[in-house]
Design an enzyme around this catalytic site. Structure first.
Site, mmCIF file in Angstrom:
data_model
loop_
_atom_site.group_PDB
_atom_site.id
_atom_site.type_symbol
_atom_site.label_atom_id
_atom_site.label_comp_id
_atom_site.label_asym_id
_atom_site.label_seq_id
_atom_site.Cartn_x
_atom_site.Cartn_y
_atom_site.Cartn_z
ATOM 1 C CG ASP A 122 -5.189 2.229 12.632
ATOM 2 O OD1 ASP A 122 -5.215 2.534 13.844
ATOM 3 O OD2 ASP A 122 -4.930 1.090 12.225
ATOM 4 N NE ARG B 192 -2.156 2.766 13.222
ATOM 5 C CZ ARG B 192 -1.358 2.020 12.469
ATOM 6 N NH1 ARG B 192 -0.092 2.362 12.327
ATOM 7 N NH2 ARG B 192 -1.807 0.961 11.865
ATOM 8 C CG ASP C 130 -2.066 -0.928 1.149
ATOM 9 O OD1 ASP C 130 -2.332 -1.430 0.040
ATOM 10 O OD2 ASP C 130 -2.695 -1.170 2.184
ATOM 11 C CB SER D 98 -4.986 -6.810 7.749
ATOM 12 O OG SER D 98 -4.546 -5.616 8.362
#
Ligand code: ARG
Length: 415
Positions: free
Chosen positions: A123, A94, A14, A174
């Site tokens: 996120d 994060r 990604d 994931s």
């Protein structure tokens, strides 16, 4: 001169596609920032790949120490657990990544930051809201959320442009990991009825495989922070890494949660957080010894609020500062040692001591050393029960009927 963007770069598909996409579709000069929060990977290869794909600069930074000291341990001290099972590893990572993106953006004179989140998760909220709080002037670009290409489409897009993206075998899950824990979702896990396959676990042994012999560990705390293992003082990063191994060996810290995402959907996530579970267990035990009843109560009533705040991306807020100040204050006497026993997927506190302990043997004992004043108990009960007795005499028993009938819904209050 092109405007600059700082991209949170993991080295995966990604964000690799994102480097080129930001350049071609948005005209940015891309600075790739890879942050190590304890997620083992080959950082040199990642850095090299960023340049190959077309970043003007690739930066690798170690965020492990601030992550543990300013994010993980404060969350531990607050007792923050989301929906009973999630110790918030991803969620606390994060805001730190956002902070580091902003720092680099300032150093490099960039006008934007970018991240690889999709439009469906928590996120993106955490990155965007944190950035808005820290640097409202910076633009936020989320290539994956914008181009919405599937995995296959991204590979085709990259191949058509000769972009050297990492095309590993499509992982069925994931995952996100840092020192505080691993999160796994998607693939077969999307069926909440499906048992998680054993191979998804990387840090913890199954209960069946865990050693038959228990292991005892003594965890030292100073003002709420873990500072030692078995009497050896160490920094928070080393302590967490070590405990991840020891507790993982005994299968501690696996959870399986259908959780409520901020953006409105339920999703199923599997977690493993061996050190974090062990530390939460120990820390709670030490608080039993060192906090008063109202402190424990109030602190407990704030745990949920604290966990929600972290989960919902509100780390950099005034509300968090206020809650953190309260939690910090509660920790000033949370100093001492807890012995935990790790065995077959369970961690239990089996002993606790503190120089600031509120527990008194002389007061608690039923043996000869008893120093509790039994006469005072008698006097206390008289006063405590005084209004009860007065009301019973004047009202409840006044008509000569038995007011407290067992089995009636109103306890005979109005008999
Ligand atoms: N559900 C967790 C959260 O919202 C983890 C999200 C990331 N998980 C992942 N497997 N990539 O904080």
């Amino acid at each position: 001169m092109a405007k600059k963007v700082v991209l949170a770069y993991s080295g995966g598909l990604d964000t690799s596609v994102a480097i080129r996409w930001l350049k071609e579709e948005r005209g940015y000069d891309v600075i790739a920032l890879t942050i190590d929060l304890g997620n083992e990977k080959d950082l040199q290869t990642v850095e090299k790949r960023a340049y190959e794909i077309g970043a003007i600069k690739a930066i690798v930074r170690d965020g492990k120490q601030p992550f543990i000291d300013y994010f993980a341990f404060p969350a531990l001290m607050a007792g923050a657990v989301y929906e009973g099972q999630y110790l918030l590893a991803t969620a606390i990572g994060r805001p730190l990544i956002a902070k580091m993106l902003v720092d680099v953006a300032r150093e490099e004179g960039a006008s934007a930051i970018a991240h690889g989140c999709t439009g469906k998760g928590n996120d993106q909220v955490r990155f965007d809201v944190s950035t808005q709080a820290l640097a409202p002037d910076l633009e936020i670009v989320a290539p994956v959320r914008e181009h919405r290409m599937s995995r296959e489409e991204q590979i085709e897009w990259a191949e058509a442009r000769g972009v050297p993206v990492p095309v590993t075998k499509a992982s069925s899950y994931s995952t996100d990991e840092n020192l505080w824990g691993r999160s796994m979702e998607a693939g077969v896990l999307e069926d909440p009825w499906a048992s998680p396959p054993e191979e998804i676990y990387m840090w913890t042994r199954s209960v069946a495989d865990a050693p038959d012999t228990p292991r005892d560990v003594e965890i030292g705390f100073s003002h709420g922070r873990p500072v030692s293992l078995d009497g050896h003082e160490m920094d928070g990063v080393t302590l967490t890494q070590t405990l991840n191994e020891w507790a993982g060996e005994h299968g501690i810290g696996r959870t399986d949660l259908v959780e409520d995402r901020l953006i409105g959907i339920k999703s199923r996530e599997i977690y493993e957080a061996p050190a974090a579970w062990t530390l939460h267990t120990a820390h709670e035990a030490l608080e039993q010894l060192t906090l008063s009843k109202p402190q424990l109560r109030t602190k407990n009533s704030l745990r949920q609020e604290y966990a929600d705040l972290i989960y919902n991306g509100l780390w950099f807020t005034a509300h968090h500062q206020d809650l953190a100040a309260y939690v910090h204050s509660t920790q000033r006497h949370v100093t001492g040692t807890v012995r935990v026993r790790m065995h077959k997927g369970q961690v239990v506190a089996t002993g606790k001591k503190s120089p600031r302990s509120l527990y008194s043997y002389q007061l608690a004992t039923y043996d000869r050393g008893d120093e509790y004043d039994h006469d005072s108990a008698l006097g206390f009960i008289k006063i405590w029960g005084l209004p009860v007795a007065q009301q019973a005499k004047k009202q409840l028993l006044a008509d000569g009927e038995a007011p407290f009938q067992l089995g009636t819904s109103d306890a005979g209050a109005d008999a």
